[in-house]
Design a protein around this motif. Structure first.
Motif, PDB file in Angstrom:
ATOM      1  N   GLN A 156      37.309  33.385  32.105  1.00 24.64           N
ATOM      2  CA  GLN A 156      36.221  34.036  32.816  1.00 24.64           C
ATOM      3  C   GLN A 156      34.949  33.899  31.983  1.00 24.64           C
ATOM      4  O   GLN A 156      34.920  34.230  30.797  1.00 24.64           O
TER       5      GLN A 156
ATOM      6  N   THR B 154      41.837  38.898  41.911  1.00 21.71           N
ATOM      7  CA  THR B 154      40.587  38.716  41.172  1.00 21.71           C
ATOM      8  C   THR B 154      40.059  40.041  40.655  1.00 21.71           C
ATOM      9  O   THR B 154      39.683  40.169  39.482  1.00 21.71           O
TER      10      THR B 154
ATOM     11  N   HIS C 124      39.920  40.682  36.358  1.00 18.49           N
ATOM     12  CA  HIS C 124      38.656  40.273  35.746  1.00 18.49           C
ATOM     13  C   HIS C 124      37.844  41.481  35.275  1.00 18.49           C
ATOM     14  O   HIS C 124      37.964  42.579  35.817  1.00 18.49           O
TER      15      HIS C 124
END
Length: 387
Positions: free
Chosen positions: A219, A342, A346
């Motif tokens: 990320q 997601t 994250h």
């Protein structure tokens, strides 16, 4: 020239559609603006759902995949200094995933189409779509191709979707405030299964392509550029995020490729207009966290193949009329799963302490509840095909 189905795009969707139609005795021509070498080399997804694997085998193009692909029966969720395995063999018996690069699927499909005398044209210029309401045709490079139906399999930036008149499509989309830095490295995998890790530094994914080649994702900020990430920085950050459990050491080696991928969700409805039918990325995009992009394209193509077969074999338009509605049920399920994965893994705003605690709470739930783990596993390996 004339064919029954004009297909724009020689990615997995277009090539598989052409091959499945060939098996049903339906002619097609595939038009691709890129070179064959480019199409076969571009690195994309590598996680195939059980249904995708079954489809390729049934279509007679799964021999090399069965020999070289890497079957996986679980994934690891790593957070809070510990790893937690989601065991597919216990949660969804008889179903798994196979790691096999998208470019390898494309190579197999191109070889199958060409060996069967299929008409696949590369480096085609100026493709345009015409006559969608009644008698469609395609133009390209000064030539004209008449067809009964056009399949738009040319991706998010292709010409198919923009050919639909303004005001017909309803678009749903979401941009995420980060991107993925993808790395392909000549180094044996440090784990036998994929590792999804959540840390305060951000998300990281350990994947693989073969026993000697590994695939990693980090990320990074949405505006990150490749030149900001020299090899030394990449390995240092991967180690910081992945070496978070006792006894795990990340193997490092030569980085062969790296690139930044934006994270977005996108759906255009309906997936059809007149005689044009969209499939794959031309109609929808998912963030790669759930590994659904290629698999959704295969699902679209399966539905479209049956609809076209009913049309050409029996003159029935019922399945073609219902194509978009049938596909969108699976598309939206995959959209939700990809969004969920997601947001679960994250790092978002640095000051969002509330959001971080929600993430950890749900991760604890997924890794301690068989019901929650089964939901993850069932969606990850792919829901069964609809009748």
């Amino acid at each position: 020239m004339r064919t029954q189905v004009g297909i724009i795009g020689a990615g997995p969707a277009g090539l598989l559609l052409s091959h499945l139609l060939h098996l049903r005795g339906i002619s097609s021509v595939v038009l691709e603006k890129r070179s064959r070498d480019h199409v076969e080399r571009r690195v994309r997804a590598g996680v195939l759902e059980q249904g995708t694997v079954d489809t390729l085998i049934e279509a007679g193009v799964g021999e090399r995949m069965s020999r070289e692909g890497l079957p996986h029966h679980g994934i690891e969720l790593r957070y809070g200094g510990a790893g937690h395995r989601i065991a597919f063999e216990k949660l969804v018996p008889g179903r798994s995933i196979t790691v096999y690069g998208q470019q390898e699927v494309v190579k197999d499909l191109i070889a199958a189409r060409l060996s069967a005398g299929g008409d696949v044209r590369f480096e085609v210029e100026d493709v345009a779509v015409h006559g969608l309401e009644s008698e469609p045709w395609l133009t390209f490079g000064g030539e004209r191709l008449d067809c009964d139906v056009i399949a738009g399999c040319d991706g998010f930036h292709g010409v198919s979707r923009p050919a639909i008149p303004e005001g017909v499509l309803e678009v749903f989309e979401r941009e995420y405030p980060f991107a993925w830095l993808g790395i392909l490295a000549r180094v044996p995998p440090s784990s036998e299964e994929l590792i999804y890790t959540r840390t305060e530094r951000g998300f990281a994914l350990h994947s693989m392509r073969s026993p000697t080649v590994s695939r990693f994702y980090l990320q990074v900020p949405a505006d990150a550029r490749v030149e900001q990430w020299p090899d030394e920085r990449i390995w240092a950050e991967l180690k910081a995020r992945l070496e978070s459990v006792p006894g795990f050491t990340l193997a490092t080696g030569e980085i062969m490729e790296k690139g930044v991928t934006p994270m977005r969700s996108f759906v255009a409805e309906p997936m059809q207009y007149g005689r044009l039918y969209l499939a794959g990325d031309a109609a929808h995009i998912v963030p790669p966290t759930g590994a659904k992009g290629l698999n959704l394209a295969v699902a679209d193509v399966r539905v479209l193949t049956e609809a076209l077969a009913a049309y050409f074999e029996r003159g029935s338009t019922d399945l073609l009329d219902g194509y978009s509605a049938a596909c969108l049920k699976r598309v939206w399920r995959a959209q939700h799963f990809s969004w969920w994965m997601t947001t679960l893994l994250h790092t978002f705003e640095e000051d969002d302490a509330y959001g971080r605690r929600l993430q950890l709470s749900y991760l604890d739930y997924v890794t301690s509840s068989q019901t929650a783990a089964t939901t993850l596993a069932e969606n990850y390996v792919g829901l069964p095909w609809a009748p």
